[in-house]
Every structure is written in structure tokens, then in C-alpha cells.
Design a protein around this motif. Structure first.
Motif, PDB file in Angstrom:
ATOM      1  N   ASN A 165      31.056  47.188  38.218  1.00 12.27           N
ATOM      2  CA  ASN A 165      32.038  47.112  39.096  1.00 12.27           C
ATOM      3  C   ASN A 165      32.323  45.860  39.831  1.00 12.27           C
ATOM      4  OD1 ASN A 165      29.713  46.879  40.596  1.00 12.27           O
ATOM      5  ND2 ASN A 165      30.304  48.535  42.166  1.00 12.27           N
ATOM      6  N   GLU A 182      25.724  46.127  39.635  1.00 10.51           N
ATOM      7  CA  GLU A 182      25.870  45.781  38.620  1.00 10.51           C
ATOM      8  C   GLU A 182      27.050  44.841  38.417  1.00 10.51           C
ATOM      9  OE1 GLU A 182      26.270  49.481  36.395  1.00 10.51           O
ATOM     10  OE2 GLU A 182      24.205  49.389  35.955  1.00 10.51           O
ATOM     11  N   GLN A 230      35.802  46.298  31.022  1.00  9.21           N
ATOM     12  CA  GLN A 230      35.957  47.864  31.381  1.00  9.21           C
ATOM     13  C   GLN A 230      34.617  48.479  30.649  1.00  9.21           C
ATOM     14  OE1 GLN A 230      40.181  48.745  30.890  1.00  9.21           O
ATOM     15  NE2 GLN A 230      39.860  50.307  32.352  1.00  9.21           N
ATOM     16  N   ASP A 231      34.530  47.885  29.483  1.00  9.37           N
ATOM     17  CA  ASP A 231      33.431  48.549  28.547  1.00  9.37           C
ATOM     18  C   ASP A 231      32.023  48.408  29.129  1.00  9.37           C
ATOM     19  OD1 ASP A 231      35.340  49.551  26.883  1.00  9.37           O
ATOM     20  OD2 ASP A 231      35.047  47.800  25.151  1.00  9.37           O
ATOM     21  N   THR A 232      31.870  47.454  29.905  1.00 13.89           N
ATOM     22  CA  THR A 232      30.571  47.258  30.401  1.00 13.89           C
ATOM     23  C   THR A 232      30.163  48.292  31.756  1.00 13.89           C
ATOM     24  OG1 THR A 232      31.169  45.829  32.447  1.00 13.89           O
ATOM     25  CG2 THR A 232      30.681  44.651  30.299  1.00 13.89           C
ATOM     26  N   GLY A 233      31.248  48.868  32.153  1.00 16.03           N
ATOM     27  CA  GLY A 233      30.983  49.737  33.285  1.00 16.03           C
ATOM     28  C   GLY A 233      30.644  49.221  34.767  1.00 16.03           C
ATOM     29  N   PHE A 284      37.328  47.543  39.398  1.00 14.96           N
ATOM     30  CA  PHE A 284      36.251  46.696  39.486  1.00 14.96           C
ATOM     31  C   PHE A 284      36.769  45.481  40.261  1.00 14.96           C
ATOM     32  CE2 PHE A 284      38.112  45.959  35.411  1.00 14.96           C
ATOM     33  CZ  PHE A 284      38.768  44.367  35.479  1.00 14.96           C
ATOM     34  N   LYS A 320      25.043  43.163  33.168  1.00 16.18           N
ATOM     35  CA  LYS A 320      25.663  43.880  32.171  1.00 16.18           C
ATOM     36  C   LYS A 320      26.557  43.144  31.293  1.00 16.18           C
ATOM     37  CE  LYS A 320      25.964  48.178  32.426  1.00 16.18           C
ATOM     38  NZ  LYS A 320      26.612  49.667  32.553  1.00 16.18           N
ATOM     39  N   THR A 322      29.102  41.900  35.837  1.00 12.58           N
ATOM     40  CA  THR A 322      29.253  41.178  34.319  1.00 12.58           C
ATOM     41  C   THR A 322      29.885  39.787  34.625  1.00 12.58           C
ATOM     42  OG1 THR A 322      30.079  41.353  32.075  1.00 12.58           O
ATOM     43  CG2 THR A 322      31.653  42.003  33.811  1.00 12.58           C
TER      44      THR A 322
END
Length: 138
Positions: free
Chosen positions: A101, A30, A96-99, A125, A61, A32
């Protein structure tokens, strides 16, 4: 001259779409994406890096305010460090809110800013250039 120059992430995306670049190690992960100000606002490039990373097997994400500055802004972070840090803290929270890494972006300055802030706070992350991530999956 300007008509002959294109952004590297745009060029790589074009080669992927044409089937001239394929991925042999499409590891699911995952991620972002942080839109560098120059890429989104000046060059109107924002979908291409995301699509390229997804073609390489990564799952997007999307973060809130992905196209809001990370606070680096060239020399802005040096001239106005107090403001830069506040902008960076907002960006780090959105990441951080996306989760996810992994954070990808296409600007060395943004990488230094986000990675430096993450390291200082001990956040887990990774922060990498999108082309580095794509190269790892070839």
C-alpha cells in the motif's frame, strides 16, 4: 566538488548504520521501492534506501522490474507522452502486483509520475519519497 557531494538517501543510510539515527515509531507497513534511473544507473545506489526503510520497521515487497523507468525521464514524459504513458502503465501494474500500500522512491519526478498515474486510475496505494517516510518514523 563532486568528491564532496553524496546523495541524501546514501547519507541517511550511513547515519542509520552508525546508530546516529534511530526510529521511535517503527510502524509495520508493507512497501515496494521504485529505483530512480539516476540513482541506480549513475550513482549505483539501490540497496541503501531499501535497507533504511526496513530498519524503520517497513516490510519490503520487491516489485518486478523495480529498476525500469516509470516513464518520467526528466522531460521525456513531455516530449513523448504516448510512450511515457505506456511505460507508466507497466510500472503501475508491477506496483499493484506486489499488494503493497506504499511505494517509496528517491526522485521527485518519479513521485509525480507514479502518483499522477495512480490518482488518474483511482489506485489506493500511497507514493512517497523514502526520506519522508523515514522522517515520519523518527
Amino acid at each position: 566538488m563532486a568528491e564532496k557531494v553524496i546523495d541524501a538517501s546514501y547519507f541517511i543510510h550511513k547515519l542509520i548504520k552508525e546508530g546516529r539515527i534511530t526510529f521511535s515509531k517503527p510502524l509495520e507497513e508493507e512497501f515496494t521501492y521504485h529505483d530512480p534511473c539516476h540513482l541506480k544507473r549513475s550513482l549505483n545506489i539501490w540497496q541503501e534506501p531499501r535497507e533504511s526503510l526496513q530498519k524503520a520497521g517497513l516490510k519490503l515487497k520487491e516489485m518486478f522490474e523495480s529498476d525500469i523507468c516509470c516513464g518520467m525521464g526528466g522531460s521525456y514524459s513531455l516530449k513523448f507522452p504516448e510512450i511515457s504513458v505506456k511505460i507508466l502503465e507497466r510500472k503501475l501494474k508491477n506496483i499493484q502486483d506486489t499488494g503493497a500500500n506504499l511505494v517509496c522512491t528517491d526522485c521527485p519526478g518519479c513521485i509525480m509520475q507514479i502518483r499522477g498515474g495512480a490518482d488518474k486510475k483511482g489506485l489506493a496505494f500511497k507514493v512517497k519519497h523514502s526520506l519522508e517516510v523515514l522522517a515520519e518514523r523518527l
